[in-house]
Design a protein around this motif. Sequence first.
Motif, PDB file in Angstrom:
ATOM      1  N   HIS A 190       0.841  -1.198   0.000  1.00 40.58           N
ATOM      2  CA  HIS A 190       0.000   0.000   0.000  1.00 40.58           C
ATOM      3  C   HIS A 190       0.876   1.248   0.000  1.00 40.58           C
ATOM      4  N   ALA A 191       1.929   1.227   0.811  1.00 38.37           N
ATOM      5  CA  ALA A 191       2.849   2.367   0.859  1.00 38.37           C
ATOM      6  C   ALA A 191       3.543   2.566  -0.486  1.00 38.37           C
ATOM      7  N   ILE A 192       3.919   1.456  -1.155  1.00 39.82           N
ATOM      8  CA  ILE A 192       4.569   1.559  -2.465  1.00 39.82           C
ATOM      9  C   ILE A 192       3.603   2.148  -3.486  1.00 39.82           C
ATOM     10  N   HIS A 193       2.377   1.638  -3.521  1.00 42.28           N
ATOM     11  CA  HIS A 193       1.371   2.167  -4.447  1.00 42.28           C
ATOM     12  C   HIS A 193       1.169   3.659  -4.215  1.00 42.28           C
ATOM     13  N   LYS A 194       1.018   4.033  -2.966  1.00 40.05           N
ATOM     14  CA  LYS A 194       0.754   5.440  -2.629  1.00 40.05           C
ATOM     15  C   LYS A 194       1.900   6.328  -3.108  1.00 40.05           C
ATOM     16  N   GLU A 195       3.128   5.861  -2.908  1.00 41.39           N
ATOM     17  CA  GLU A 195       4.297   6.637  -3.328  1.00 41.39           C
ATOM     18  C   GLU A 195       4.348   6.787  -4.848  1.00 41.39           C
ATOM     19  N   VAL A 196       4.048   5.702  -5.573  1.00 39.49           N
ATOM     20  CA  VAL A 196       4.058   5.743  -7.038  1.00 39.49           C
ATOM     21  C   VAL A 196       3.020   6.743  -7.543  1.00 39.49           C
ATOM     22  N   TYR A 197       1.815   6.692  -7.000  1.00 39.96           N
ATOM     23  CA  TYR A 197       0.757   7.581  -7.476  1.00 39.96           C
ATOM     24  C   TYR A 197       1.043   9.039  -7.106  1.00 39.96           C
ATOM     25  N   GLU A 198       1.707   9.242  -5.984  1.00 41.46           N
ATOM     26  CA  GLU A 198       2.098  10.614  -5.632  1.00 41.46           C
ATOM     27  C   GLU A 198       3.123  11.140  -6.624  1.00 41.46           C
ATOM     28  N   TRP A 199       4.056  10.274  -7.070  1.00 43.85           N
ATOM     29  CA  TRP A 199       5.041  10.715  -8.058  1.00 43.85           C
ATOM     30  C   TRP A 199       4.361  11.065  -9.373  1.00 43.85           C
ATOM     31  N   SER A 203      -4.490  13.030  -8.365  1.00 42.36           N
ATOM     32  CA  SER A 203      -5.225  13.919  -7.456  1.00 42.36           C
ATOM     33  C   SER A 203      -6.356  13.200  -6.719  1.00 42.36           C
ATOM     34  N   PHE A 204      -6.055  12.032  -6.116  1.00 38.59           N
ATOM     35  CA  PHE A 204      -7.061  11.357  -5.309  1.00 38.59           C
ATOM     36  C   PHE A 204      -7.530  12.274  -4.186  1.00 38.59           C
ATOM     37  N   ASP A 205      -8.829  12.250  -3.913  1.00 37.01           N
ATOM     38  CA  ASP A 205      -9.296  12.863  -2.671  1.00 37.01           C
ATOM     39  C   ASP A 205      -9.031  11.921  -1.511  1.00 37.01           C
ATOM     40  N   ILE A 206      -9.063  10.622  -1.796  1.00 37.10           N
ATOM     41  CA  ILE A 206      -8.640   9.624  -0.817  1.00 37.10           C
ATOM     42  C   ILE A 206      -8.104   8.409  -1.555  1.00 37.10           C
ATOM     43  N   PHE A 207      -6.977   7.897  -1.088  1.00 32.16           N
ATOM     44  CA  PHE A 207      -6.431   6.634  -1.569  1.00 32.16           C
ATOM     45  C   PHE A 207      -6.413   5.702  -0.370  1.00 32.16           C
TER      46      PHE A 207
END
Length: 689
Positions: A190-199, A203-207
């Motif tokens: 989950h942390a890896i996915h979140k980091e990739v999408y932030e890069w 513009s998720f309102d929530i992930f």
Amino acid sequence: MPVGPVNSRFRACQEASPPIKKKRSRQRGGPKRVTSRTTTASVYKRRRPTKFRQVVVVVAVVERESNPPHAERAKPHPPPLPHPPHARLVAAARGELERAAAMAAAKEAVVPVEGRRNVLVTSALPYVNNVPHLGNIIGCVLSADAFARYCRLRGHNVLYVCGTDEYGTATETKAMEEGCSPREICDKYHAIHKEVYEWFDISFDIFGRTSSPQQTEVCQDIFLKLLDNNWLSENTMQQLYCNSCQRFLADRLVEGYCPTEGCNYDSARGDQCEKCGKLLNSTELVCGSTPCVRDTDHLFLELPLLREKLEKYIDETSVTGSWSQNAIHATNAWLKEGLKPRCITRDLKWGVPVPHEKYKDKVFYVWFDAPIGYISITACYTPEWEKWWKNPENVELYQFMGKDNVPFHTVMFPSTLLGTGENWTLMKTISVTEYLNYESGKFSKTKGIGVFGNDAKSTNIPPEASDTLFTWTDLQAKCNNELLNNLGNFINRVLSFIAKPEGTGYGSVVPDSPDVDSHALTQSLAETVGKLIDQYIDAMDKVKIKQGLKIAMAISSEGNAYLQESQFWKLYKQDPASCATVMKTSVGIVYLLACLLEPFMPTFSKDVLQQLNLSPEEHLSFCDEKGEVEKAKRPWDLIPSGHRIGKPAPLFKGLENEAVKGLREKFAGSQAERKLRTQVAAQLEATSI
């Protein structure tokens, strides 16, 4: 915000459970339970039934972690079955909940507003068992993000929801592979996915995550309503069972030839063929000698009984929502084949527990509970989640996914919601992306083929420069021709000329354009740009994202042609008034491009606004307060005379042949092969060979 994922004891479970329609069939396939031993399964290829190959099926014991109990339903139920919570996970979940509450308090949650267009956008929830590759990101996430950003530009009220799909066989399998618990796998990826999408600046309102208490509560509540409304039945299935492990085996641990006529893919998994998308049963791929085949009871959603409700929804919404042709084709294929009861339970430990006495040791099938994750993630985001999900009169739901996910969103998920009898917000529009191919083959998380999200960061290439058919040569052409030579060239020429000192330019101050109404070339450009803006809005409103991008880039091409035809560098001395008109109009086109391309290239737009000396929060809009776009069709009025621009700088850099060759070699083969090459190179360097 994401909350700490834990499993709970059953929220509502009757000792004398409601009666279930019982029917016995020879339907095959389904979920498997797993242990920490290793067994060998003889797997044969359907088209060569006399030849066998040995497949080692490794399975791992997974202990179900318990959740705190949720609130009782309105109608009375006996107390939940005893299932003591795991103290460490409960504490972790509470910590996550507290952090989520603090972040939500810092930022006011988006909720539907009466009188405005309220748009709910979802991306298909990616499995949490690996790093997302460009196929996932482009097909499900980038397209949804572009649409959500476009809607915000238009002044609509938008909520964009996504998260990791954390339950099921895929997670248990990955945990077995990495020698850890499913919870640890979920936390890690989950942390890896979140980091990739932030890069990628999504513009998720929530992930969020599906392994949350909210997921258990919402999923079980929907199940109990389906049970109360008699849309569920019981069925006996045959599944693969390991005698030595005394466990049912997971579908995805079985591999063989796809039995579908005309497909014959040789690496089909026991639950679904990745090539043709056909849902499979693992017993269709194996010989049945080792492991053995056993009967097991499961619960099924009676899709045939819901067919009338479902077809009415599909017939109406596919037209009003302008469903894409590939979505309509995939849905009709299911309907034409004939709806069958679909299993909603699995013999696993890692998942949402079934709140029924007989099935207390089973969990919900991932494709029953995963789409419900959209709802539960919204519930993690705001306690007013029902204003989004039970408000079809005031909310439009747009869902984005790859083509293999279509039937679950057009048939199974709406059938589930329709069966509850509640007033759910059902999907209006579905956007489906074809598979993204990598060079000559298909992207694959399972096989590690392609460019993955964490790889993309190392290329130093803007994430916006990818296409739905990925080849390095095509990427090079788009970077150099479309971004550098067309878009970047136009913007840099305009801003650099305005930034020149007075006598050769305008000293960074936007000039006036008093004669614009009589300037024929400018009026012709305005007419062309106005038509393109209308086409852009029409395409984006219909979720034709790629077409919208092409139209926006066409405006840049028109800008380049306008500069060339005007010969502004000569007009500066020969006809200052005309030159000022051309420059004021062109700088307006620069701003317009920053707006129209923001859904696709948000970082580019921020850089352009910085060079224009404008704040993105205050200035990024091509509409007026009422959402009208007439001002955008008069580009000379977009930036006021006397405005001082910032410092121009190149926005893109070229991608040379040598760099492309290096990238192709770097990302050749699977992730495992690339890792091995890196290790060997490091060893050689260490030994000075």
